[in-house]
Design an enzyme around this catalytic site. Structure first.
Site, PDB file in Angstrom:
ATOM      1  CE1 TYR A   1      33.498  -9.259 -10.133  1.00  0.00           C
ATOM      2  CE2 TYR A   1      33.202 -11.620 -10.441  1.00  0.00           C
ATOM      3  CZ  TYR A   1      33.646 -10.558  -9.678  1.00  0.00           C
ATOM      4  OH  TYR A   1      34.240 -10.793  -8.450  1.00  0.00           O
TER       5      TYR A   1
ATOM      6  CB  THR B   1      36.781 -13.489  -8.336  1.00  0.00           C
ATOM      7  OG1 THR B   1      35.967 -14.608  -8.644  1.00  0.00           O
ATOM      8  CG2 THR B   1      37.061 -12.759  -9.650  1.00  0.00           C
ATOM      9  CG  ASP B   2      36.558 -18.953  -7.791  1.00  0.00           C
ATOM     10  OD1 ASP B   2      35.808 -17.997  -8.081  1.00  0.00           O
ATOM     11  OD2 ASP B   2      36.132 -20.008  -7.275  1.00  0.00           O
ATOM     12  CD  GLU B   3      32.632 -15.494 -10.574  1.00  0.00           C
ATOM     13  OE1 GLU B   3      32.189 -15.018 -11.625  1.00  0.00           O
ATOM     14  OE2 GLU B   3      32.015 -15.467  -9.495  1.00  0.00           O
TER      15      GLU B   3
ATOM     16  CE  LYS C   1      38.042  -8.581  -8.857  1.00  0.00           C
ATOM     17  NZ  LYS C   1      38.224  -7.499  -7.849  1.00  0.00           N
TER      18      LYS C   1
HETATM   19  P1  NAD Z   1      30.227  -5.704  -3.093  1.00  0.00           P
HETATM   20  O1  NAD Z   1      29.577  -5.450  -4.396  1.00  0.00           O
HETATM   21  O2  NAD Z   1      29.399  -6.171  -1.938  1.00  0.00           O
HETATM   22  O3  NAD Z   1      30.988  -4.390  -2.594  1.00  0.00           O
HETATM   23  C1  NAD Z   1      31.737  -3.592  -3.448  1.00  0.00           C
HETATM   24  C2  NAD Z   1      31.996  -2.262  -2.751  1.00  0.00           C
HETATM   25  O4  NAD Z   1      32.812  -1.468  -3.623  1.00  0.00           O
HETATM   26  C3  NAD Z   1      30.726  -1.458  -2.470  1.00  0.00           C
HETATM   27  O5  NAD Z   1      30.767  -0.926  -1.162  1.00  0.00           O
HETATM   28  C4  NAD Z   1      30.755  -0.352  -3.509  1.00  0.00           C
HETATM   29  O6  NAD Z   1      30.121   0.841  -3.101  1.00  0.00           O
HETATM   30  C5  NAD Z   1      32.266  -0.148  -3.682  1.00  0.00           C
HETATM   31  N1  NAD Z   1      32.596   0.440  -4.988  1.00  0.00           N
HETATM   32  C6  NAD Z   1      32.159   0.038  -6.202  1.00  0.00           C
HETATM   33  N2  NAD Z   1      32.666   0.844  -7.158  1.00  0.00           N
HETATM   34  C7  NAD Z   1      33.465   1.735  -6.533  1.00  0.00           C
HETATM   35  C8  NAD Z   1      34.266   2.824  -6.990  1.00  0.00           C
HETATM   36  N3  NAD Z   1      34.349   3.129  -8.277  1.00  0.00           N
HETATM   37  N4  NAD Z   1      34.959   3.544  -6.084  1.00  0.00           N
HETATM   38  C9  NAD Z   1      34.875   3.231  -4.754  1.00  0.00           C
HETATM   39  N5  NAD Z   1      34.119   2.239  -4.269  1.00  0.00           N
HETATM   40  C10 NAD Z   1      33.426   1.495  -5.149  1.00  0.00           C
HETATM   41  O7  NAD Z   1      31.399  -6.731  -3.414  1.00  0.00           O
HETATM   42  P2  NAD Z   1      32.004  -7.897  -2.509  1.00  0.00           P
HETATM   43  O8  NAD Z   1      31.221  -9.128  -2.738  1.00  0.00           O
HETATM   44  O9  NAD Z   1      32.200  -7.395  -1.141  1.00  0.00           O
HETATM   45  O10 NAD Z   1      33.419  -8.104  -3.218  1.00  0.00           O
HETATM   46  C11 NAD Z   1      34.561  -7.391  -2.780  1.00  0.00           C
HETATM   47  C12 NAD Z   1      35.756  -7.828  -3.600  1.00  0.00           C
HETATM   48  O11 NAD Z   1      35.961  -9.235  -3.452  1.00  0.00           O
HETATM   49  C13 NAD Z   1      35.602  -7.590  -5.105  1.00  0.00           C
HETATM   50  O12 NAD Z   1      36.830  -7.136  -5.611  1.00  0.00           O
HETATM   51  C14 NAD Z   1      35.241  -8.958  -5.661  1.00  0.00           C
HETATM   52  O13 NAD Z   1      35.666  -9.076  -6.996  1.00  0.00           O
HETATM   53  C15 NAD Z   1      36.011  -9.849  -4.725  1.00  0.00           C
HETATM   54  N6  NAD Z   1      35.476 -11.214  -4.546  1.00  0.00           N
HETATM   55  C16 NAD Z   1      34.159 -11.388  -4.194  1.00  0.00           C
HETATM   56  C17 NAD Z   1      33.677 -12.683  -3.966  1.00  0.00           C
HETATM   57  C18 NAD Z   1      32.259 -12.921  -3.521  1.00  0.00           C
HETATM   58  O14 NAD Z   1      31.841 -14.080  -3.406  1.00  0.00           O
HETATM   59  N7  NAD Z   1      31.459 -11.895  -3.228  1.00  0.00           N
HETATM   60  C19 NAD Z   1      34.525 -13.777  -4.139  1.00  0.00           C
HETATM   61  C20 NAD Z   1      35.859 -13.552  -4.498  1.00  0.00           C
HETATM   62  C21 NAD Z   1      36.312 -12.266  -4.692  1.00  0.00           C
HETATM   63  P1  TYD Z   2      26.073 -15.507  -7.591  1.00  0.00           P
HETATM   64  O1  TYD Z   2      25.723 -15.470  -6.146  1.00  0.00           O
HETATM   65  O2  TYD Z   2      25.562 -14.436  -8.496  1.00  0.00           O
HETATM   66  O3  TYD Z   2      27.663 -15.617  -7.669  1.00  0.00           O
HETATM   67  P2  TYD Z   2      28.615 -15.942  -8.961  1.00  0.00           P
HETATM   68  O4  TYD Z   2      27.829 -15.776 -10.192  1.00  0.00           O
HETATM   69  O5  TYD Z   2      29.680 -14.901  -8.814  1.00  0.00           O
HETATM   70  O6  TYD Z   2      29.117 -17.338  -8.745  1.00  0.00           O
HETATM   71  O7  TYD Z   2      25.591 -16.900  -8.175  1.00  0.00           O
HETATM   72  C1  TYD Z   2      26.013 -18.121  -7.614  1.00  0.00           C
HETATM   73  C2  TYD Z   2      25.444 -19.234  -8.465  1.00  0.00           C
HETATM   74  O8  TYD Z   2      24.020 -19.241  -8.329  1.00  0.00           O
HETATM   75  C3  TYD Z   2      25.709 -19.066  -9.946  1.00  0.00           C
HETATM   76  O9  TYD Z   2      25.952 -20.345 -10.514  1.00  0.00           O
HETATM   77  C4  TYD Z   2      24.422 -18.481 -10.495  1.00  0.00           C
HETATM   78  C5  TYD Z   2      23.363 -19.071  -9.595  1.00  0.00           C
HETATM   79  N1  TYD Z   2      22.192 -18.216  -9.327  1.00  0.00           N
HETATM   80  C6  TYD Z   2      20.903 -18.759  -9.476  1.00  0.00           C
HETATM   81  O10 TYD Z   2      20.728 -19.928  -9.844  1.00  0.00           O
HETATM   82  N2  TYD Z   2      19.839 -17.956  -9.199  1.00  0.00           N
HETATM   83  C7  TYD Z   2      19.977 -16.664  -8.807  1.00  0.00           C
HETATM   84  O11 TYD Z   2      18.947 -15.966  -8.576  1.00  0.00           O
HETATM   85  C8  TYD Z   2      21.300 -16.133  -8.643  1.00  0.00           C
HETATM   86  C9  TYD Z   2      21.503 -14.706  -8.211  1.00  0.00           C
HETATM   87  C10 TYD Z   2      22.382 -16.952  -8.913  1.00  0.00           C
END
Ligand code: NAD
Ligand code: TYD
Length: 349
Positions: free
Chosen positions: A155, A130-132, A159
């Site tokens: 988180y 993630t960019d975070e 990461k």
């Molecule tokens: P998500 O929470 O929707 O899915 C995570 C999946 O991992 C789930 O299916 C969960 O059951 C599985 N999981 C969790 N713990 C586990 C374990 N111990 N063993 C096996 N499986 C396990 O997450 P996502 O949003 O799909 O993110 C996927 C990846 O992308 C992550 O690594 C996250 O850091 C990265 N990422 C997410 C975003 C975003 O905007 N969602 C952006 C950049 C990077």
């Molecule tokens: P989120 O979807 O949780 O992603 P991330 O924290 O990984 O960026 O949140 C996106 C942005 O929205 C973040 O700045 C937090 C804000 N947010 C709200 O304002 N209200 C909400 O209920 C949630 C879940 C997030």
């Protein structure tokens, strides 16, 4: 790349990636999906694909379980890893960080150790991040691949630790790795604890739309399929040992995102009372350590690998809203799940 281990394939991005990969003409191998099925893992995200036993195998396992993962590597002759599994929600990491440390750090470490043991026939370990990890930007500037890590939440810190381990295994053991740091994704199968799906579903039900602080925090949004294409491009053509930033060049304040969702819903499914859904917006206590702004400089992936996003926020958010409107059963099933209790206790409104 014949036997690709996809971890976390039942989650939001992992399931989209598996769907994308299995429809890619350039890929003829099989996908072995390992997922522990936490609250965020939903096998229904792969409905339709789960019956294709020639090209798709599901193993319910924890990536921290070394024996179970070793069996997966041996049984399915894993030659490539695409590692998505993680605990992914910042607010949960603030409330209960333990699982983040276990899965994101120890889980990644376990997979890296197994990859090292199977290095003679491993073509790639791709780590999805993630960019975070870069922390928060002020009003100016962008995250580059060279930006120093400065994570703010449990988180993003977990990461960051996993990213460092991946790079250390490349430098120390010569493990063939690539790493991607992506901005905020949105699209189908997004678990409704994250901003965009939560706002869509709450707005449809006439519930309050909780915006943290003054709603001025900025995120860079990318449609999930664009992320999946980028990951696959990096896996195929990315230089080993390198990091690639992925972003949508689409910065928006949280408040604008929520207002756009309200306006589209008002247009396509007007509320019974005729009142604008914007009236549901409720400013709530800010998230502790809330990063102000994320913005990605994705010149490297654009120039080296010729990747560009195909969806704009305008097209992507309409597709996303349509998806939630046409997948009521999926939504209902999620709503009866464990997540609801957590969301209700967290958003005491
Ligand atoms: P998500 O929470 O929707 O899915 C995570 C999946 O991992 C789930 O299916 C969960 O059951 C599985 N999981 C969790 N713990 C586990 C374990 N111990 N063993 C096996 N499986 C396990 O997450 P996502 O949003 O799909 O993110 C996927 C990846 O992308 C992550 O690594 C996250 O850091 C990265 N990422 C997410 C975003 C975003 O905007 N969602 C952006 C950049 C990077
Ligand atoms: P989120 O979807 O949780 O992603 P991330 O924290 O990984 O960026 O949140 C996106 C942005 O929205 C973040 O700045 C937090 C804000 N947010 C709200 O304002 N209200 C909400 O209920 C949630 C879940 C997030």
């Amino acid at each position: 790349m014949k036997n690709i281990l996809v971890t976390g394939g039942c989650g939001f991005i992992g399931s989209n990636f598996i769907r994308y990969l299995l429809s890619e003409p350039g890929f003829s191998g099989r996908v072995i999906n390992v997922d522990r099925l936490t609250y965020a893992g939903n096998p229904e995200n792969l409905s339709g694909i789960d019956t294709d036993t020639d090209r798709y195998i599901f193993v319910k396992a924890d990536i921290c379980d070394r024996q179970a993962m070793s069996d997966v590597f041996d049984t399915y002759h894993i030659d490539t890893v695409s590692h998505f599994a993680a605990e992914s929600h910042v607010d949960r990491s603030i409330a209960e960080p333990d699982a983040f440390i276990k899965t994101n750090i120890l889980g990644t470490f376990t997979l890296l150790e197994l990859a090292r043991q199977h290095q003679d026939h491993l073509s790639l370990f791709h780590h999805v991040s993630t960019d975070e990890v870069y922390g928060s930007l002020g009003k100016e500037g962008y995250f580059k691949e060279t930006t120093a890590y400065d994570p703010s939440s449990p988180y993003s810190a977990s990461k960051a630790a996993s990213d460092h381990l991946v790079m250390a295994y490349s430098r120390t053991y010569g493990l063939p790795v690539t790493l991607s740091n992506c901005s905020n994704n949105y699209g189908p199968y997004h678990f409704p604890e994250k901003l965009i799906p939560l706002m869509i579903l709450n707005a449809l039900e006439g519930k309050p739309l909780p915006v943290y602080g003054d709603g001025g925090n900025i995120r860079d949004w990318l449609f999930v399929t664009d992320h999946c294409r980028a990951v696959w491009r990096i896996m195929q053509q990315g230089r080993r040992g390198q990091t690639y930033n992925i972003g949508g060049r689409c910065e928006m304040t949280n408040l604008s995102v929520v207002e756009i969702i309200c306006d589209i819903l008002d247009e396509i499914v007007p509320s019974d009372s005729g009142t604008s859904r914007r009236s549901l917006i409720t400013f709530v206590t800010d998230r502790p350590g809330h990063d102000l702004r994320y913005a990605i400089d994705c010149t490297k992936i654009e120039k080296e690998l010729g990747w560009l996003p195909q969806e704009s926020f305008k097209t992507g958010i309409r597709q996303t809203i349509d998806w939630y409107l046409t997948h009521q059963k999926w939504v209902d099933r999620i709503k009866t799940g464990e997540y609801l209790k957590w969301i209700e206790s967290h958003y005491k409104m």
